[in-house]
Design an enzyme around this catalytic site. Sequence first.
Site, PDB file in Angstrom:
ATOM      1  N   LYS A  12       0.850  -1.204   0.000  1.00 58.64           N
ATOM      2  CA  LYS A  12       0.000   0.000   0.000  1.00 58.64           C
ATOM      3  C   LYS A  12       0.889   1.259   0.000  1.00 58.64           C
ATOM      4  CE  LYS A  12      -3.508  -2.630   2.394  1.00 58.64           C
ATOM      5  NZ  LYS A  12      -4.803  -2.630   3.068  1.00 58.64           N
ATOM      6  N   HIS A  96      -8.307  -3.069  -6.356  1.00 56.92           N
ATOM      7  CA  HIS A  96      -8.284  -3.230  -4.899  1.00 56.92           C
ATOM      8  C   HIS A  96      -9.435  -2.433  -4.291  1.00 56.92           C
ATOM      9  CE1 HIS A  96      -6.974  -2.959  -0.725  1.00 56.92           C
ATOM     10  NE2 HIS A  96      -6.212  -4.020  -0.975  1.00 56.92           N
ATOM     11  N   SER A 212      -6.665  -9.408   6.443  1.00 54.79           N
ATOM     12  CA  SER A 212      -6.125  -9.750   7.763  1.00 54.79           C
ATOM     13  C   SER A 212      -5.450 -11.121   7.796  1.00 54.79           C
ATOM     14  CB  SER A 212      -7.222  -9.639   8.841  1.00 54.79           C
ATOM     15  OG  SER A 212      -7.681  -8.301   8.921  1.00 54.79           O
TER      16      SER A 212
HETATM   17  C1  PEP Z   1      -4.758  -5.864   1.311  1.00 61.83           C
HETATM   18  O1  PEP Z   1      -4.148  -4.820   1.332  1.00 61.83           O
HETATM   19  O2  PEP Z   1      -5.092  -6.333   0.224  1.00 61.83           O
HETATM   20  C2  PEP Z   1      -5.089  -6.526   2.563  1.00 61.83           C
HETATM   21  C3  PEP Z   1      -5.723  -7.661   2.513  1.00 61.83           C
HETATM   22  O3  PEP Z   1      -4.696  -5.901   3.736  1.00 61.83           O
HETATM   23  P1  PEP Z   1      -4.540  -6.591   5.189  1.00 61.83           P
HETATM   24  O4  PEP Z   1      -3.781  -7.873   4.990  1.00 61.83           O
HETATM   25  O5  PEP Z   1      -3.780  -5.583   5.993  1.00 61.83           O
HETATM   26  O6  PEP Z   1      -5.923  -6.850   5.707  1.00 61.83           O
END
Ligand code: PEP
Length: 252
Positions: A12, A96, A212
């Site tokens: 990100k 996304h 997550s």
């Molecule tokens: C993502 O950025 O696609 C994501 C799933 O983030 P996280 O693993 O932090 O939930």
Amino acid sequence: MPRTPIIAGNWKMNTDAAAARELVEGLKAAGVSDIGGVEKVLCPPFVYLQLVAESVKGTSIAVGAQNLHWEEKGAFTGEVSATMLKDFATHVIIGHSERRQYFGETDEDVNQKLRAVLDHGLTPIVCVGETGPERNAGKMQDVLRAQIKGALADVTLPDSAVIAYEPVWAIGTGVAATAEDANAAIAFIRSEVAPLQGDATAQAIRILYGGSVTPANIAELAAQPEIDGGLVGGASLVADSFAQMVKAVASS
Ligand code: PEP
């Protein structure tokens, strides 16, 4: 044909140049490149693609972008095209939920981006997923069906294509979908891809779970028959965590 799993890290809008370099060096020191039977993809911010690409040269670690514009070039201030990405990346995340939520990206945009990625021989990681209210209203399947249909309109997917099932309510919340629920949603996505792309393609493409994912839950998720690895945000920013997830998926 068994599908080779993938662990993809979505950094990100995180790291700076020094932190990006340190993270890649940490991954190399943790032996990530030597772990076979699993594809490893790092998706840093645009400005660090070159740095990361140079740092992973000679390893088995691939580099992906987090977004692109579908046009080749021109007056699109602030945008980056597939032609530009090709110099540094092999994969591109498309659609996304943060792009959909904060930048108004539509299924039509996702479709145009997917075409650009495929036209340039890059590997797409197309994200789909329902929000919490949509899930609670019993609309999960309708949402996934519409996103898949919209993304894949008039597109022929190669077997190398990747879809990521990322329920929005699970992203960055610390509350992952259960392995059974994620498996069922991914089975549903595959069943929606089949009439559009053919059974063989639907069986060949990798469909990841994201939301997550951590070293604590990846093994159970990856052990599910439909789940071909993870798209990981937060936990991909720590070298040891990423290495543990790659190891867990390789031995699942
Ligand atoms: C993502 O950025 O696609 C994501 C799933 O983030 P996280 O693993 O932090 O939930």
